[in-house]
Design an enzyme around this catalytic site. Structure first.
Site, short mmCIF file in Angstrom:
data_model
loop_
_atom_site.label_atom_id
_atom_site.label_comp_id
_atom_site.label_asym_id
_atom_site.label_seq_id
_atom_site.Cartn_x
_atom_site.Cartn_y
_atom_site.Cartn_z
CE1 TYR A 104 1.95 1.35 1.78
CE2 TYR A 104 3.46 1.10 2.27
CZ TYR A 104 2.84 1.00 1.75
OH TYR A 104 2.34 0.44 0.32
CB SER B 274 4.00 -2.90 1.21
OG SER B 274 5.58 -2.00 1.41
P1 NDP Z 1 -0.52 4.70 -7.26
O1 NDP Z 1 -0.56 5.94 -5.91
O2 NDP Z 1 0.55 5.19 -7.94
O3 NDP Z 1 -1.58 3.90 -7.47
C1 NDP Z 1 -2.52 3.50 -6.55
C2 NDP Z 1 -4.40 2.73 -7.11
O4 NDP Z 1 -4.87 3.46 -6.48
C3 NDP Z 1 -4.25 4.03 -8.04
O5 NDP Z 1 -4.81 3.13 -9.08
C4 NDP Z 1 -5.73 4.37 -7.51
O6 NDP Z 1 -6.30 5.22 -8.28
C5 NDP Z 1 -5.69 3.25 -6.17
N1 NDP Z 1 -6.58 3.98 -4.90
C6 NDP Z 1 -6.20 4.51 -4.10
N2 NDP Z 1 -7.11 5.20 -3.16
C7 NDP Z 1 -8.78 3.68 -3.89
C8 NDP Z 1 -9.96 3.61 -3.06
N3 NDP Z 1 -10.76 4.02 -2.34
N4 NDP Z 1 -9.99 2.65 -4.14
C9 NDP Z 1 -10.25 2.42 -4.91
N5 NDP Z 1 -9.03 2.63 -6.12
C10 NDP Z 1 -8.18 3.59 -4.98
O7 NDP Z 1 0.23 3.12 -5.68
P2 NDP Z 1 1.10 2.39 -6.06
O8 NDP Z 1 0.75 1.77 -7.69
O9 NDP Z 1 2.81 2.89 -5.77
O10 NDP Z 1 0.63 0.95 -5.37
C11 NDP Z 1 -0.46 -0.06 -5.49
C12 NDP Z 1 0.14 -0.66 -4.63
O11 NDP Z 1 1.52 -1.29 -4.34
C13 NDP Z 1 -0.60 -0.40 -2.66
O12 NDP Z 1 -1.17 -0.68 -2.48
C14 NDP Z 1 0.74 -0.20 -2.76
O13 NDP Z 1 0.82 0.28 -0.78
C15 NDP Z 1 1.48 -1.34 -3.02
N6 NDP Z 1 2.58 -0.52 -2.51
C16 NDP Z 1 3.68 0.28 -3.00
C17 NDP Z 1 4.84 0.27 -3.29
C18 NDP Z 1 6.21 1.43 -3.80
O14 NDP Z 1 6.91 1.52 -4.07
N7 NDP Z 1 5.80 2.09 -4.93
C19 NDP Z 1 5.69 -0.86 -2.72
C20 NDP Z 1 4.91 -1.41 -1.85
C21 NDP Z 1 3.72 -2.24 -1.60
P3 NDP Z 1 -7.82 6.59 -7.91
O15 NDP Z 1 -6.62 7.49 -7.46
O16 NDP Z 1 -8.22 6.57 -9.25
O17 NDP Z 1 -9.13 5.65 -6.71
#
Ligand code: NDP
Length: 253
Positions: free
Chosen positions: A158, A145
């Site tokens: 985070y 990130s």
């Molecule tokens: P979302 O919350 O939209 O999606 C998160 C995804 O991760 C879901 O598919 C969820 O599926 C999965 N997930 C969460 N915990 C677990 C777990 N323990 N095991 C397996 N799967 C898991 O988040 P984003 O799309 O925004 O984030 C994706 C990545 O991008 C993250 O690493 C985030 O830190 C990073 N990011 C996001 C930014 C933003 O502005 N949105 C900016 C910079 C980085 P499920 O709940 O079914 O497990």
């Protein structure tokens, strides 16, 4: 003609929504067969159905990346369904509760570390084991990130976890080059997803961050696709240990 991932197998953790789904769609559109891993079986199934419209083979595995046994089982099921792995995108992550540092509990600190560091450790370790076992060149993409660059005030766990991923990226790049495994980090900026929903819904915060972004908008998950496809490209041999920032210019403004 863009990058061709035809016949490649790519795993995207957290591929059932948000940035992970954007990446899964992009690699599938580039020709890859794709496995998405997430905890919610219904959302996995729904996303897999949407991804199947690309015409590629799609596998959905119910997997909590913080559970060592489930990670191994998901990898077994993925390889059984799609064949040996070529690229692994460690995208699953959780956001932090926005708190002054003095108020961060150990429980909250560990909640974030468990998914954003331990989960990436467990899942990429499994990917590396299989790539080495199958003697295949490969690519790992760690989704960090821009919080690893700018001081993530009131989001310290985070920001610390995401900075830790840069260390993991560099260490693995050095250690795994002899196995022809490239390791790079992808750093998204503000992206409209569930994780960032509250921040985006806050009118003042959205206005301030948009004004500070030269491209003048938040990213959509699809904006992360091309960079991920590039980092997974098996024809590239010389690009490793790097971090690619996709933030509309936010961190250089
Ligand atoms: P979302 O919350 O939209 O999606 C998160 C995804 O991760 C879901 O598919 C969820 O599926 C999965 N997930 C969460 N915990 C677990 C777990 N323990 N095991 C397996 N799967 C898991 O988040 P984003 O799309 O925004 O984030 C994706 C990545 O991008 C993250 O690493 C985030 O830190 C990073 N990011 C996001 C930014 C933003 O502005 N949105 C900016 C910079 C980085 P499920 O709940 O079914 O497990």
């Amino acid at each position: 003609m863009g990058i061709d991932l035809t016949g490649r197998v790519v795993v995207v953790t957290g591929g059932n929504r948000g940035i992970g789904l954007g990446i899964a769609r992009a690699v599938a559109e580039a020709g890859a067969d794709v496995a998405i891993w997430g905890r919610d079986a219904d959302r996995n199934a729904e996303a897999a159905e949407r991804l199947a419209a690309t015409g590629r083979r799609i596998h959905a595995a119910t997997c909590d990346v913080t559970d060592e046994d489930r990670v191994a089982a998901a990898m077994d099921a993925t390889i059984e369904a799609l064949g040996p792995l070529d690229a692994f995108v460690a995208n699953a992550g959780v956001g932090g509760a926005l708190l002054p540092y003095a108020d961060v509990t150990l429980e909250e600190w560990r909640r974030v570390m468990t998914v954003d560091l331990d989960g990436v450790f467990l899942s990429t370790r499994e990917a590396v084991r299989r790539l080495i076992e199958h003697r295949r060149p490969g690519a790992l993409v760690l989704v960090s990130s821009t919080s690893a660059i700018h001081g993530a005030a009131r989001n310290v766990a985070y920001g610390t976890a995401k900075t830790g991923l840069l260390g993991l990226t560099r260490a693995l790049a050095v250690e795994l080059a002899r196995h022809h495994i490239r390791v790079n980090a992808l750093l998204p900026g503000w992206t409209i997803t569930e994780l960032a929903e509250a921040a985006y819904a806050d009118d003042r915060f959205r206005a301030v961050t948009t004004r500070r972004t030269p491209v003048r908008r938040w990213a959509e998950p699809a904006d992360m696709g091309p960079a991920a496809v590039f980092l997974c490209d098996p024809t590239i041999e010389y690009h490793t240990g790097d971090h690619l920032v996709v933030d509309g210019g936010y961190t250089v403004f």
